[in-house]
Design a protein around this motif. Structure first.
Motif, PDB file in Angstrom:
ATOM      1  N   LYS A  50       0.843  -1.191   0.000  1.00 39.10           N
ATOM      2  CA  LYS A  50       0.000   0.000   0.000  1.00 39.10           C
ATOM      3  C   LYS A  50       0.883   1.247   0.000  1.00 39.10           C
ATOM      4  O   LYS A  50       2.027   1.226   0.472  1.00 39.10           O
ATOM      5  CB  LYS A  50      -0.914   0.007   1.226  1.00 39.10           C
ATOM      6  CG  LYS A  50      -1.875  -1.179   1.302  1.00 39.10           C
ATOM      7  CD  LYS A  50      -2.695  -1.111   2.583  1.00 39.10           C
ATOM      8  CE  LYS A  50      -3.717  -2.236   2.649  1.00 39.10           C
ATOM      9  NZ  LYS A  50      -3.063  -3.560   2.787  1.00 39.10           N
ATOM     10  N   ILE A 106       3.263  -0.685   4.069  1.00 36.14           N
ATOM     11  CA  ILE A 106       2.795   0.560   3.460  1.00 36.14           C
ATOM     12  C   ILE A 106       4.005   1.463   3.268  1.00 36.14           C
ATOM     13  O   ILE A 106       4.957   1.421   4.047  1.00 36.14           O
ATOM     14  CB  ILE A 106       1.720   1.232   4.349  1.00 36.14           C
ATOM     15  CG1 ILE A 106       1.064   2.408   3.634  1.00 36.14           C
ATOM     16  CG2 ILE A 106       2.283   1.634   5.703  1.00 36.14           C
ATOM     17  CD1 ILE A 106      -0.215   2.902   4.336  1.00 36.14           C
ATOM     18  N   LEU A 157      -3.524   4.699  -1.329  1.00 36.76           N
ATOM     19  CA  LEU A 157      -4.727   4.730  -0.501  1.00 36.76           C
ATOM     20  C   LEU A 157      -5.254   6.150  -0.369  1.00 36.76           C
ATOM     21  O   LEU A 157      -6.462   6.376  -0.253  1.00 36.76           O
ATOM     22  CB  LEU A 157      -4.422   4.195   0.904  1.00 36.76           C
ATOM     23  CG  LEU A 157      -3.937   2.763   1.055  1.00 36.76           C
ATOM     24  CD1 LEU A 157      -3.684   2.458   2.534  1.00 36.76           C
ATOM     25  CD2 LEU A 157      -4.930   1.784   0.470  1.00 36.76           C
ATOM     26  N   VAL A 213      -9.788   7.704  -5.392  1.00 35.11           N
ATOM     27  CA  VAL A 213      -8.867   7.722  -4.247  1.00 35.11           C
ATOM     28  C   VAL A 213      -9.078   9.015  -3.465  1.00 35.11           C
ATOM     29  O   VAL A 213      -8.998  10.112  -4.045  1.00 35.11           O
ATOM     30  CB  VAL A 213      -7.399   7.619  -4.717  1.00 35.11           C
ATOM     31  CG1 VAL A 213      -6.446   7.785  -3.539  1.00 35.11           C
ATOM     32  CG2 VAL A 213      -7.167   6.281  -5.420  1.00 35.11           C
ATOM     33  N   SER A 221      -9.048  10.578   7.329  1.00 31.08           N
ATOM     34  CA  SER A 221      -9.479   9.987   6.067  1.00 31.08           C
ATOM     35  C   SER A 221      -9.078   8.516   5.988  1.00 31.08           C
ATOM     36  O   SER A 221      -9.874   7.663   5.570  1.00 31.08           O
ATOM     37  CB  SER A 221      -8.877  10.762   4.885  1.00 31.08           C
ATOM     38  OG  SER A 221      -9.261  10.189   3.657  1.00 31.08           O
ATOM     39  N   LEU A 222      -7.866   8.212   6.392  1.00 34.44           N
ATOM     40  CA  LEU A 222      -7.406   6.820   6.375  1.00 34.44           C
ATOM     41  C   LEU A 222      -8.250   5.950   7.302  1.00 34.44           C
ATOM     42  O   LEU A 222      -8.661   4.845   6.935  1.00 34.44           O
ATOM     43  CB  LEU A 222      -5.933   6.749   6.794  1.00 34.44           C
ATOM     44  CG  LEU A 222      -4.901   7.258   5.795  1.00 34.44           C
ATOM     45  CD1 LEU A 222      -3.524   7.341   6.448  1.00 34.44           C
ATOM     46  CD2 LEU A 222      -4.848   6.359   4.558  1.00 34.44           C
ATOM     47  N   ARG A 223      -8.518   6.450   8.499  1.00 34.34           N
ATOM     48  CA  ARG A 223      -9.277   5.649   9.469  1.00 34.34           C
ATOM     49  C   ARG A 223     -10.723   5.458   9.018  1.00 34.34           C
ATOM     50  O   ARG A 223     -11.322   4.407   9.253  1.00 34.34           O
ATOM     51  CB  ARG A 223      -9.226   6.306  10.859  1.00 34.34           C
ATOM     52  CG  ARG A 223      -7.813   6.311  11.433  1.00 34.34           C
ATOM     53  CD  ARG A 223      -7.803   6.322  12.944  1.00 34.34           C
ATOM     54  NE  ARG A 223      -8.067   7.617  13.530  1.00 34.34           N
ATOM     55  CZ  ARG A 223      -7.903   7.892  14.838  1.00 34.34           C
ATOM     56  NH1 ARG A 223      -7.469   6.946  15.667  1.00 34.34           N
ATOM     57  NH2 ARG A 223      -8.180   9.082  15.310  1.00 34.34           N
ATOM     58  N   LYS A 224     -11.280   6.459   8.352  1.00 42.49           N
ATOM     59  CA  LYS A 224     -12.665   6.349   7.883  1.00 42.49           C
ATOM     60  C   LYS A 224     -12.784   5.434   6.673  1.00 42.49           C
ATOM     61  O   LYS A 224     -13.677   4.576   6.602  1.00 42.49           O
ATOM     62  CB  LYS A 224     -13.203   7.744   7.520  1.00 42.49           C
ATOM     63  CG  LYS A 224     -14.663   7.710   7.058  1.00 42.49           C
ATOM     64  CD  LYS A 224     -15.150   9.078   6.646  1.00 42.49           C
ATOM     65  CE  LYS A 224     -14.718   9.414   5.239  1.00 42.49           C
ATOM     66  NZ  LYS A 224     -15.356  10.643   4.721  1.00 42.49           N
ATOM     67  N   ASN A 225     -11.873   5.600   5.710  1.00 41.98           N
ATOM     68  CA  ASN A 225     -11.998   4.878   4.448  1.00 41.98           C
ATOM     69  C   ASN A 225     -11.361   3.492   4.455  1.00 41.98           C
ATOM     70  O   ASN A 225     -11.696   2.658   3.610  1.00 41.98           O
ATOM     71  CB  ASN A 225     -11.385   5.717   3.323  1.00 41.98           C
ATOM     72  CG  ASN A 225     -12.222   6.942   2.990  1.00 41.98           C
ATOM     73  OD1 ASN A 225     -13.352   6.825   2.533  1.00 41.98           O
ATOM     74  ND2 ASN A 225     -11.667   8.128   3.261  1.00 41.98           N
ATOM     75  N   TYR A 226     -10.456   3.265   5.402  1.00 46.94           N
ATOM     76  CA  TYR A 226      -9.773   1.963   5.465  1.00 46.94           C
ATOM     77  C   TYR A 226      -9.781   1.467   6.906  1.00 46.94           C
ATOM     78  O   TYR A 226      -8.764   1.510   7.616  1.00 46.94           O
ATOM     79  CB  TYR A 226      -8.333   2.089   4.938  1.00 46.94           C
ATOM     80  CG  TYR A 226      -8.266   2.702   3.563  1.00 46.94           C
ATOM     81  CD1 TYR A 226      -8.556   1.947   2.433  1.00 46.94           C
ATOM     82  CD2 TYR A 226      -7.950   4.064   3.410  1.00 46.94           C
ATOM     83  CE1 TYR A 226      -8.512   2.516   1.163  1.00 46.94           C
ATOM     84  CE2 TYR A 226      -7.909   4.633   2.144  1.00 46.94           C
ATOM     85  CZ  TYR A 226      -8.195   3.863   1.028  1.00 46.94           C
ATOM     86  OH  TYR A 226      -8.167   4.433  -0.226  1.00 46.94           O
ATOM     87  N   ASP A 249      -9.642  -1.276   8.209  1.00 47.77           N
ATOM     88  CA  ASP A 249      -8.691  -2.346   8.537  1.00 47.77           C
ATOM     89  C   ASP A 249      -7.347  -1.789   8.991  1.00 47.77           C
ATOM     90  O   ASP A 249      -6.557  -2.508   9.625  1.00 47.77           O
ATOM     91  CB  ASP A 249      -8.474  -3.258   7.321  1.00 47.77           C
ATOM     92  CG  ASP A 249      -9.689  -4.128   7.035  1.00 47.77           C
ATOM     93  OD1 ASP A 249     -10.560  -4.225   7.922  1.00 47.77           O
ATOM     94  OD2 ASP A 249      -9.771  -4.697   5.937  1.00 47.77           O
ATOM     95  N   LEU A 250      -7.057  -0.528   8.660  1.00 45.72           N
ATOM     96  CA  LEU A 250      -5.840   0.112   9.162  1.00 45.72           C
ATOM     97  C   LEU A 250      -6.064   0.497  10.620  1.00 45.72           C
ATOM     98  O   LEU A 250      -6.931   1.323  10.925  1.00 45.72           O
ATOM     99  CB  LEU A 250      -5.519   1.372   8.352  1.00 45.72           C
ATOM    100  CG  LEU A 250      -4.706   1.240   7.066  1.00 45.72           C
ATOM    101  CD1 LEU A 250      -4.526   2.611   6.432  1.00 45.72           C
ATOM    102  CD2 LEU A 250      -3.348   0.610   7.324  1.00 45.72           C
TER     103      LEU A 250
END
Length: 412
Positions: free
Chosen positions: A47, A142, A162, A196, A257-262, A264-265
């Motif tokens: 990633k 990543i 991502l 993205v 944004s990362l926590r909302k959209n992914y 699994d992270l």
């Protein structure tokens, strides 16, 4: 082949923007795609997060990498330029790529016959290929990838990340990117990918700039967030420059944004706090309002354009007097505008860095004196620094104006 021989081969066989400027810039991604095919598209095996913009890319990239490391991930980090050692550009969990791997890459490129490609490769094309391949070999989860120059045609722009981040837009490299903020924004918006999410750090109230990003994101069906229109509680950071307040907002918006959209992270609040507090320790970041010495107080910073100096000039006003400033710049910057932002109550040590792009000290000092600055000229950073140390007394020293001035200071 020794490491030193490999580095000299890279520096001398391919034009290096760090040293020669415009002569090293190659427009288009043909060479990058050729190298990517040769190495088996390595960036597809992990990633990525893509970080562009005019200022703040390095601080944002390093801090994001630090947070992700704190969250337990194996993180690749690709940034530029380097300050002391070429290997600073390519790190995994803060550790620089090995000398042996750099040698192996150069030897492979020579034996493959690819170096005979018509027109040759740029230094940055080769370095990007090495970074992407090394991250695959290291098995990173990543990688945080910093754009080299611009965005649309930058050779990092073959990745599908991502998240895309554009820190801000200001005038820099106008000979390549355009002479209006709108044109520069269009080039940097080139890293936005279909579907993205993208985070924009600052638009500085420029409606046309905001519209460029919003329209591009809308056309590509990409969720867009403007960090300067959102609020986050401040986070204590190891980085203390005034510009880090804005960078922090950009980073926190990116993490949201990362926590909302992914989902699994797994990025906890504790990982965020830890990452901000130990960014230099975890990633090796240098040159951002960096304290070299406490007695006397010596600070260096790599800020090198007008937008950066609008922050730095305010910080210089708060430094203890008498203030001694060691400064030099490269010829393709807006030197006069930067020097007009400098305090008049300081003693200046005009100098030049050890790169071809450096403005000759005599020319630079003349512009400084036209801007009302008082000081003397010195042939190199080491000489200027030695004289400042002799004269500083109970005052303080600042070293900057160019990444390469700071590089010479740290390499002395």
């Amino acid at each position: 082949m020794s490491y030193q021989e490999a580095i000299e081969y890279l520096f001398n066989s391919a034009p290096m923007f760090q040293n020669v400027g415009a002569g090293a810039y190659k427009e288009g991604l043909d060479n990058t795609n050729l190298l990517d095919r040769h190495f088996g598209h390595p960036h597809r095996s992990y990633k990525t997060i893509h970080v562009g913009g005019t200022n703040g890319k390095g601080s944002v990239s390093h801090t994001l990498a630090s947070v992700l490391q704190s969250a337990g991930y194996k993180v690749g980090l690709y940034t530029s330029p380097h300050l002391v050692d070429f290997r600073e550009r390519i790190r995994v969990n803060g550790d620089m790529i090995s000398e042996q791997r750099v040698v192996g890459f150069v030897e492979e490129m020579i034996s493959s016959g690819l170096m005979e490609t018509e027109g040759g490769f740029s230094f940055f094309e080769l370095t990007t290929a090495l970074a992407f391949k090394y991250f695959e070999e290291a098995g990173v989860d990543i990688a945080v990838i910093e754009v080299g120059l611009g965005g649309r045609l930058d050779c990092t722009n073959i990745i599908t990340p991502l998240l895309s981040i554009i820190t801000n837009i200001s005038f820099d490299h106008v000979q390549f990117l355009g002479n209006t903020l709108e044109k520069i924004a269009q080039e940097k918006a080139g890293i936005i990918k279909p579907g993205v999410p993208v985070v924009i750090g600052e638009t500085n109230g420029e409606v046309n700039v905001r519209d460029v990003f919003a329209l591009t994101a809308n056309n590509l069906h990409s969720e867009i967030s403007f960090a300067d229109e959102l609020y986050h509680e401040p986070v204590e950071s190891e980085l203390k420059g005034d510009c880090q307040v804005r960078n922090t907002q950009t980073i926190l918006t990116a993490l949201d944004s990362l926590r909302k959209n992914y989902p699994d992270l797994k990025i906890t609040d504790e990982a965020i706090r830890e990452g901000f507090l130990h960014v230099c320790e975890k990633t090796g970041l240098m040159g951002r309002w960096q304290t070299i010495s406490q007695k006397p107080l010596v600070i260096c910073d790599t800020g090198h354009n007008v937008a950066g100096w609008e922050y730095l000039s305010r910080q210089l006003d708060r430094m203890p007097r008498p203030l001694h400033i060691i400064i030099g710049m490269v010829s393709d910057k807006d030197v006069t505008h930067v020097l007009k932002l400098m305090p008049h109550d300081a003693q200046y040590y005009f100098t030049q860095a050890s790169v071809k792009r450096a403005m000759p000290v005599e020319q630079f000092a003349a512009i400084g004196k036209e801007c009302g600055l008082t000081g003397n000229s010195y042939p190199d950073v080491a000489t200027a620094y030695a004289n400042a140390l002799q004269n500083v007394g109970n005052g303080s020293i600042f070293v900057g104006g160019s990444t390469f001035i700071v590089s010479d200071l740290l390499s002395r």
